[in-house]
Design a protein around this motif. Structure first.
Motif, PDB file in Angstrom:
ATOM      1  N   ILE A 225       0.832  -1.201   0.000  1.00 16.34           N
ATOM      2  CA  ILE A 225       0.000   0.000   0.000  1.00 16.34           C
ATOM      3  C   ILE A 225       0.868   1.253   0.000  1.00 16.34           C
ATOM      4  O   ILE A 225       0.562   2.242  -0.691  1.00 16.34           O
ATOM      5  CB  ILE A 225      -0.965  -0.004   1.206  1.00 16.34           C
ATOM      6  CG1 ILE A 225      -1.974  -1.148   1.084  1.00 16.34           C
ATOM      7  CG2 ILE A 225      -1.675   1.346   1.332  1.00 16.34           C
ATOM      8  CD1 ILE A 225      -2.842  -1.095  -0.161  1.00 16.34           C
TER       9      ILE A 225
ATOM     10  N   ALA B  71      -7.503   1.177   0.065  1.00 16.56           N
ATOM     11  CA  ALA B  71      -6.825  -0.029   0.541  1.00 16.56           C
ATOM     12  C   ALA B  71      -7.857  -0.973   1.131  1.00 16.56           C
ATOM     13  O   ALA B  71      -8.689  -0.566   1.957  1.00 16.56           O
ATOM     14  CB  ALA B  71      -5.776   0.324   1.591  1.00 16.56           C
TER      15      ALA B  71
ATOM     16  N   PHE C 184      -2.789   0.736   6.840  1.00 16.59           N
ATOM     17  CA  PHE C 184      -2.905   1.178   5.452  1.00 16.59           C
ATOM     18  C   PHE C 184      -3.110   2.690   5.383  1.00 16.59           C
ATOM     19  O   PHE C 184      -2.577   3.371   4.509  1.00 16.59           O
ATOM     20  CB  PHE C 184      -4.075   0.474   4.766  1.00 16.59           C
ATOM     21  CG  PHE C 184      -3.906  -1.020   4.620  1.00 16.59           C
ATOM     22  CD1 PHE C 184      -2.669  -1.628   4.722  1.00 16.59           C
ATOM     23  CD2 PHE C 184      -5.007  -1.833   4.375  1.00 16.59           C
ATOM     24  CE1 PHE C 184      -2.508  -3.003   4.590  1.00 16.59           C
ATOM     25  CE2 PHE C 184      -4.879  -3.196   4.238  1.00 16.59           C
ATOM     26  CZ  PHE C 184      -3.620  -3.790   4.347  1.00 16.59           C
TER      27      PHE C 184
END
Length: 279
Positions: free
Chosen positions: A135, A151, A173
């Motif tokens: 990510i 994400a 994330f």
């Protein structure tokens, strides 16, 4: 409206009050139909696209080129912001995710999701550290570009009913640079409310897949900002096809045509472009 304007509109939708619905067309034609209904943005569906090509929705059946070609056709078919289901970024390495983002922007997309599912039955979810690095690479690739990164934490689609781990992943994330957070398959409204309360970015929830169904108003009250439908619209269309075909096969009647969308109404929504090489 150019790509920068679409991005600004898409970004602003996530900052507004309440929740908005982002339906999922599977091709240019379904995108035109949905755009005509006044939705403010669209998102592709890998499942719906796979079904239209006679394939299963799986990493092994779909590659990056065809997914992005399909997405570009949807972008070209309407004047709305379009986000894409970018699967696992089409590679385990962080650089694969970064390249997918760069190519998505080149295709005219203003958003897209990267998930932490591996596609491997024995190890279905990437380890936390690797998932976060993927990510982070995607977010770095998107920096300065007209692109909103979502994400996805896939635990609940793979039998890992660990809400604490799901929240920890989404928090990580977010820290890595994701703009929107998404955990498909959450079990109930209480879990959805908990996820939204624990995160500092807009949350996407999918309806129409399985389990309980909640209204837009209920989801907005729980803190959800964006609602997608995944492949469920495509499955609804396929369901109508099967019911019509079964009627003809079993009864020899054609009553399905009474509720079919009129051809002239469809024609009005489709492209009027002509091939220049026809005499």
């Amino acid at each position: 409206m150019d790509q920068a304007e679409k991005f600004a509109r898409f970004r602003d939708l996530h900052a507004g009050p309440g929740a908005f619905v982002i339906p999922n067309p599977w091709d240019a034609g379904s995108a035109r139909l949905l755009a005509s209904l006044g939705f403010q943005a669209l998102a592709t569906t890998s499942a719906g696209y796979a079904f239209s090509k006679g394939k299963r929705d799986s990493f092994s059946a779909l590659d990056r080129d065809e997914i992005l070609t399909n997405a570009a056709e949807i972008v070209a078919a309407c004047d709305l912001p379009v986000s894409a289901d970018l699967e696992d970024g089409f590679g385990a390495a962080p650089e694969a995710c970064a390249e997918t983002i760069r190519r998505a922007v080149a295709a005219g997309l203003v958003g897209g999701s990267i998930e932490d599912a591996t596609g491997l039955p024995d190890a279905p979810i990437y380890p936390m550290a690797q998932a976060v690095e993927r990510i982070r690479a995607a977010a770095e690739a998107a920096r300065g570009l007209p692109f909103l990164l979502t994400a996805r934490a896939e635990n609940h689609l793979w039998g890992r009913q660990d809400l604490g781990d799901t929240i920890a992943r989404l928090q990580a994330f977010s820290e890595a640079g994701a703009d929107v957070l998404y955990a498909p398959g959450l079990p109930d409204l209480a879990a959805i409310r908990t996820v939204c309360a624990e995160l500092d970015k807009p949350v996407n929830v999918v309806m129409g897949l399985r389990g309980p169904s909640y209204s837009v108003a209920e989801l907005a009250a729980a803190g959800v900002r964006r609602i997608s439908v995944g492949g469920s619209f495509a499955r609804a269309a396929l369901g109508a096809l099967m019911r019509a075909a079964t009627e003809v096969r079993d009864h020899g009647t054609f009553g399905y045509a009474e509720t079919a969308m009129p051809g002239d109404a469809i024609a009005r929504l489709m492209s009027q472009d002509h091939h220049s090489d026809r005499g």
